[in-house]
Design a protein around this motif. Sequence first.
Motif, PDB file in Angstrom:
ATOM      1  N   GLY A  40      -5.531 -45.568  36.585  1.00  0.00           N
ATOM      2  CA  GLY A  40      -5.824 -44.376  37.383  1.00  0.00           C
ATOM      3  C   GLY A  40      -6.807 -44.704  38.497  1.00  0.00           C
ATOM      4  O   GLY A  40      -6.662 -44.230  39.629  1.00  0.00           O
ATOM      5  N   MET A  41      -7.822 -45.531  38.197  1.00  0.00           N
ATOM      6  CA  MET A  41      -8.811 -45.879  39.217  1.00  0.00           C
ATOM      7  C   MET A  41      -8.166 -46.661  40.359  1.00  0.00           C
ATOM      8  O   MET A  41      -8.532 -46.480  41.524  1.00  0.00           O
ATOM      9  N   TYR A  48     -14.369 -36.425  36.846  1.00  0.00           N
ATOM     10  CA  TYR A  48     -14.292 -37.561  35.924  1.00  0.00           C
ATOM     11  C   TYR A  48     -15.332 -38.612  36.345  1.00  0.00           C
ATOM     12  O   TYR A  48     -15.440 -38.931  37.537  1.00  0.00           O
ATOM     13  N   ASP A  79      -6.200 -34.254  40.907  1.00  0.00           N
ATOM     14  CA  ASP A  79      -6.110 -35.135  39.745  1.00  0.00           C
ATOM     15  C   ASP A  79      -5.563 -34.287  38.599  1.00  0.00           C
ATOM     16  O   ASP A  79      -6.259 -33.429  38.050  1.00  0.00           O
ATOM     17  N   SER A 119      -4.063 -40.424  35.824  1.00  0.00           N
ATOM     18  CA  SER A 119      -4.292 -41.538  34.928  1.00  0.00           C
ATOM     19  C   SER A 119      -3.181 -41.401  33.889  1.00  0.00           C
ATOM     20  O   SER A 119      -3.250 -40.549  32.997  1.00  0.00           O
ATOM     21  N   THR A 132      -2.609 -43.297  31.640  1.00  0.00           N
ATOM     22  CA  THR A 132      -3.222 -43.734  30.386  1.00  0.00           C
ATOM     23  C   THR A 132      -3.300 -42.580  29.383  1.00  0.00           C
ATOM     24  O   THR A 132      -3.268 -42.796  28.171  1.00  0.00           O
ATOM     25  N   LYS A 133      -3.375 -41.357  29.887  1.00  0.00           N
ATOM     26  CA  LYS A 133      -3.684 -40.191  29.057  1.00  0.00           C
ATOM     27  C   LYS A 133      -2.379 -39.533  28.576  1.00  0.00           C
ATOM     28  O   LYS A 133      -1.622 -40.145  27.873  1.00  0.00           O
TER      29      LYS A 133
HETATM   30  C1  LIG Z   1      -9.093 -41.542  32.734  1.00  0.00           C
HETATM   31  C2  LIG Z   1      -9.146 -40.738  33.965  1.00  0.00           C
HETATM   32  C3  LIG Z   1      -9.131 -41.350  35.231  1.00  0.00           C
HETATM   33  C4  LIG Z   1      -9.134 -42.845  35.413  1.00  0.00           C
HETATM   34  O1  LIG Z   1      -7.965 -43.439  34.943  1.00  0.00           O
HETATM   35  P1  LIG Z   1      -7.887 -44.921  34.282  1.00  0.00           P
HETATM   36  O2  LIG Z   1      -6.465 -45.011  33.881  1.00  0.00           O
HETATM   37  O3  LIG Z   1      -8.847 -44.962  33.145  1.00  0.00           O
HETATM   38  O4  LIG Z   1      -8.278 -45.886  35.363  1.00  0.00           O
HETATM   39  C5  LIG Z   1      -9.142 -40.526  36.338  1.00  0.00           C
HETATM   40  N1  LIG Z   1      -9.192 -39.180  36.225  1.00  0.00           N
HETATM   41  C6  LIG Z   1      -9.232 -38.564  35.035  1.00  0.00           C
HETATM   42  C7  LIG Z   1      -9.287 -37.073  34.973  1.00  0.00           C
HETATM   43  C8  LIG Z   1      -9.216 -39.318  33.870  1.00  0.00           C
HETATM   44  O5  LIG Z   1      -9.274 -38.694  32.683  1.00  0.00           O
END
Ligand SMILES: *Cc1c(COP(=O)(O)O)cnc(C)c1O
Length: 387
Positions: A78-79, A103, A176, A198, A200-201
């Motif tokens: 996400g970054m 965040y 976001d 992200s 990842t979530k």
């Molecule tokens: C985790 C997160 C990010 C960053 O994403 P990464 O995948 O950890 O680099 C950005 N914005 C929000 C709201 C997040 O929860």
Amino acid sequence: MTDYGFDTLAIHAGQAADARTGAVSIPIFATSTYKQDGVGRLRDGYEYSRTANPTRSALEQCLAALEHGSNGLVFASGMAAEDTLLRSLTGPGDHVVIPNDTYGGTYRLFSRVHAPWGLEHTPVPIGDVAAVRAAVRPGATRMVWVETPTNPLLGIADIEALAAVAHDAGALLVVDNTFASPYLQQPIRLGADVVVHSTTKYCGGHSDVVGGALVTATSDLAEPLAYHHNAMGAVAGAFDAWLVLRGLKTLGVRMERHCDNAERIVEFLCSRPEVSQVIYPGLADDPGHALASRQMRRYGGMVSFRVRGGEQAALAVINETGLFTLAESLGGVESLIEHPGRMTHASVVGSPLEVPGDLVRLSVGIETVEDLLADLAQALDVAADVA
Ligand SMILES: *Cc1c(COP(=O)(O)O)cnc(C)c1O
């Protein structure tokens, strides 16, 4: 394709069966380069995997469809997505309005990476449209950056109203959408220009991959971003892209269960004397409730609450849970618990983004809800003894 419902798009958009083999699941194209049929004669446009890879392309098309955008771009995190967005569309002397409870990593990117380079930012309570309007500097503000719900205080911002404020000033509205996921909220339909994830979530959803994405409202906007995506090179690898694509297929069913479980947990926490405040946009008396009801399908799987007895009591709850795993991150099938003040938001202590010490954040997973309730009940019993 865009006429289809969300779950159909999640399973099919960008994911036609493989032309050569008929493989129903998009293959993981573990290749860096592609045979050319003559100099510059590419098969299907593929040349080098930093520029494009078929597994990544499938995910990019799927995310664009789910967000009702024109183009998707998938990144290593996400970054990385956020950094590429800022490097592409802003520079020294420009200005961005950001949420005052953004965040933590996003705040660090603005304050420690882009500010020294000359990009200015103003943190504001992003739910306050008048405050955003006052912070915008016509001619200098390039973006209004929105998170909704915010992290960890779950504030709700009016995407439609903020799009109007940004556009009046000639700026872009960036949302976001990580906390809501495209299942619960589709910012481009409300006027946003760029959506950040992200993955990842919730998109990945199984705590097994780190990834990020940008989705643009128009292909004009995608052009400079695609250029920097390739030029800066923070792209997602094929396997990571495949994991997120696999996760997206069940996003709708997972989000329904995350929301069901979160609602039961909120109801339970509200009944407990050890809890001084429950923060969840689904609560009728939550300040963001009416707005969330308008722009979200449901209220999400994130729940925050404050514990009577201050930081020590909050830490006691966190240390006592068993099923709720003590960990950063969110959005996976397993329930997580954390202390924002000392963990995800430790980097903002002393800044305008500092959060209360008695705050606990839950990422409610999709386990059997009775088991989650029992785990919280025993942890609160222990915390009551501490306080
Ligand atoms: C985790 C997160 C990010 C960053 O994403 P990464 O995948 O950890 O680099 C950005 N914005 C929000 C709201 C997040 O929860």
